[in-house]
Design a protein around this motif. Structure first.
Motif, short mmCIF file in Angstrom:
data_model
loop_
_atom_site.label_atom_id
_atom_site.label_comp_id
_atom_site.label_asym_id
_atom_site.label_seq_id
_atom_site.Cartn_x
_atom_site.Cartn_y
_atom_site.Cartn_z
N ILE A 78 -54.21 -78.88 -124.43
CA ILE A 78 -54.81 -79.04 -125.31
C ILE A 78 -55.17 -77.79 -126.20
O ILE A 78 -55.50 -76.56 -125.92
CB ILE A 78 -56.23 -79.40 -124.86
CG1 ILE A 78 -56.35 -80.43 -124.06
CG2 ILE A 78 -57.17 -79.71 -126.13
CD1 ILE A 78 -57.78 -80.83 -123.42
N GLY A 131 -64.71 -82.07 -133.59
CA GLY A 131 -63.53 -81.54 -132.84
C GLY A 131 -63.81 -80.89 -131.75
O GLY A 131 -63.01 -80.93 -130.61
N ASP A 162 -64.71 -83.24 -129.23
CA ASP A 162 -63.49 -84.07 -128.92
C ASP A 162 -63.04 -83.12 -127.72
O ASP A 162 -62.51 -83.77 -126.83
CB ASP A 162 -62.89 -84.45 -129.79
CG ASP A 162 -63.45 -85.50 -130.82
OD1 ASP A 162 -64.30 -86.22 -130.42
OD2 ASP A 162 -62.92 -85.86 -131.86
N ALA A 163 -62.51 -82.03 -128.02
CA ALA A 163 -61.70 -81.04 -127.15
C ALA A 163 -62.42 -81.20 -125.36
O ALA A 163 -61.95 -81.26 -124.69
CB ALA A 163 -61.60 -79.91 -127.83
N ILE A 198 -61.33 -74.78 -130.47
CA ILE A 198 -60.64 -75.92 -129.51
C ILE A 198 -60.39 -75.26 -128.33
O ILE A 198 -60.73 -76.04 -127.16
CB ILE A 198 -59.51 -76.54 -130.30
CG1 ILE A 198 -60.05 -77.28 -131.51
CG2 ILE A 198 -58.96 -77.79 -129.29
CD1 ILE A 198 -61.10 -78.39 -131.39
N VAL A 204 -55.81 -81.31 -131.11
CA VAL A 204 -57.40 -81.89 -131.66
C VAL A 204 -57.61 -81.90 -133.04
O VAL A 204 -57.76 -82.81 -133.62
CB VAL A 204 -58.56 -81.16 -130.87
CG1 VAL A 204 -59.73 -82.16 -131.09
CG2 VAL A 204 -58.08 -81.54 -129.00
N GLU A 205 -57.44 -80.49 -133.54
CA GLU A 205 -57.58 -80.60 -134.95
C GLU A 205 -56.56 -79.38 -135.38
O GLU A 205 -56.61 -78.35 -134.36
CB GLU A 205 -59.11 -80.00 -135.27
CG GLU A 205 -60.11 -81.14 -135.30
CD GLU A 205 -61.36 -80.85 -135.92
OE1 GLU A 205 -62.26 -81.76 -136.00
OE2 GLU A 205 -61.80 -79.75 -135.86
N ILE A 238 -54.95 -86.31 -132.27
CA ILE A 238 -55.93 -87.27 -132.61
C ILE A 238 -56.29 -87.13 -134.31
O ILE A 238 -56.50 -86.22 -135.00
CB ILE A 238 -57.43 -86.60 -132.06
CG1 ILE A 238 -57.23 -86.43 -130.66
CG2 ILE A 238 -58.79 -87.20 -132.48
CD1 ILE A 238 -58.42 -85.71 -129.97
N CYS A 263 -53.05 -82.62 -137.75
CA CYS A 263 -52.73 -83.72 -136.76
C CYS A 263 -51.83 -84.65 -137.57
O CYS A 263 -51.34 -85.47 -136.99
CB CYS A 263 -53.83 -84.26 -136.38
SG CYS A 263 -54.64 -83.06 -135.28
#
Length: 367
Positions: free
Chosen positions: A123, A133, A136-137, A159, A239-240, A264, A276
């Motif tokens: 990740i 973000g 989400d991570a 992240i 993720v971002e 994502i 992304c």
């Protein structure tokens, strides 16, 4: 590892001007480093080129001090933790890295003992993520760890740190929760803000570096470690990320290594989403939930722990999911700025709204 064997590996790995590719050619031709240094000029030239023998002739300055420092570091492992130097000849060297184009000659490992390398997912993402973000991570990493995957990331701010935290939260006792690939020697932590996190990773996961003890945080080292992040993992989730970022380097390396790349999607107005979106245009797999990745990787999907449903708040419904300004909210809701500020503050304290740079606000959701 005996002192002379360690010194030979360090000498080969850090011979000025030699390079990893030439070093691996020498190992393929002659075996262990001690055998490499025992060869005459003709044999070395035949295996490589006429430029190589002079590079091998002199012992690098500081080799004895580096060897002593490495032995001291190995001997000072905290209780319950392991420290190892893994070379290309070590049976415990990660097989997934051996299959990459540019495996490190030497890896330094600190943390939990590893008898077999687990299946892993990387990740990566922005050092300056949005609040969403970061959530989400953490949530994706928690779900991956709960399903038995080890989460690999780079211990950077943003992240990376959230991914390591989520994996530590989700992993079962005795599971290798997360692996942090760092760009310094393992006798120091960078960034300093992650000092406590690094110690938590060492207690339930692993810290890895190709750089010898004493190596400071040099800018050129961090892009280099990205190939190890992607190489250790079966796939990489972004993720971002900005369009120009180390995360996209990691994603490119993963694709070149034949690994899956996941991304994502985000708001079209967010700079952190553009990387992304670029990956998605290039063929990365769009994911909305951790289950999307787990099913694609054919990993066991464990039922996520669902948060208790919270009552619907009209302001949150009006906000949608893209960042927006207070003026836009006034126009959208017809509520005064003073009332909206009070409501936004309450939601911010509840962790349901984030205040962003530029006077923007964003609704937050669990992944």
């Amino acid at each position: 590892m005996e002192r002379e064997e360690l010194a030979a590996w360090l000498r080969l790995a850090w011979a000025p001007g030699l390079g990893r590719t030439t070093a691996r050619r020498l190992l393929a031709a002659f075996g262990l480093p001690q055998a490499v240094f025992a060869q005459d000029t003709t044999a070395i030239e035949q295996a490589t080129s006429a430029a190589v023998p002079p590079l091998l002739r002199e012992r690098p300055a500081g080799l004895d001090a580096l060897t002593n420092a490495t032995l001291d570091w190995l001997a000072q492992a905290p209780a319950g933790q392991s420290r190892r130097v893994l070379t290309l000849a070590d049976p415990l060297y990660p097989a997934s890295l051996l299959q990459t184009e540019d495996p490190p000659l030497v890896l330094y490992a600190a943390g939990q003992p590893v008898d077999a390398w687990p299946r892993a997912i990387a990740i990566v993402g922005s050092r300056n993520p949005t609040a969403q973000g970061r959530i989400d991570a953490r949530e994706f990493a928690r779900s991956f760890a709960r399903s038995g995957l080890t989460v690999v990331s780079g211990l950077a701010l943003g992240i990376d740190g959230a991914a390591h935290e989520g994996a530590l939260d989700g992993a079962a006792d005795g599971q290798l929760a997360t692996i942090a690939i760092v760009g310094t020697g393992l006798d120091r932590v960078y960034p300093q803000q992650h000092h406590d996190l690094a110690h938590r990773i060492a207690s339930r996961g692993l810290l890895l570096s190709e750089y010898p003890v004493g190596t400071p945080p040099l800018s050129d080292n961090f892009p280099q470690r990205n190939r190890i992040i992607s190489g250790l993992a079966s796939g990489t989730l972004v993720v971002e990320a900005a369009v120009r970022s180390g995360s996209l380097i990691t994603a490119r390396l993963a694709a070149e290594q034949g690994k899956d790349v996941y991304a994502i999607p985000g708001s079209i107005h967010s700079p952190q989403s553009r990387g992304c979106h670029a990956l998605l245009k290039q063929g990365a797999k769009l994911v909305e939930t951790a289950e999307d990745v787990l099913e694609d990787m054919e990993a066991p999907v464990r039922a996520p722990t669902r948060p208790t449903p919270r009552e619907d708040v009209p302001l949150l419904q009006a906000m949608g999911h893209a960042p927006l300004s207070l003026d836009a909210l006034v126009a959208r809701t017809g509520t005064s700025a003073a009332d909206l500020q009070a409501q936004l503050l309450e939601l911010e304290l509840q962790g349901r709204v984030a205040r962003l740079a530029g006077g923007l606000f964003q609704r937050l959701e669990r992944a």
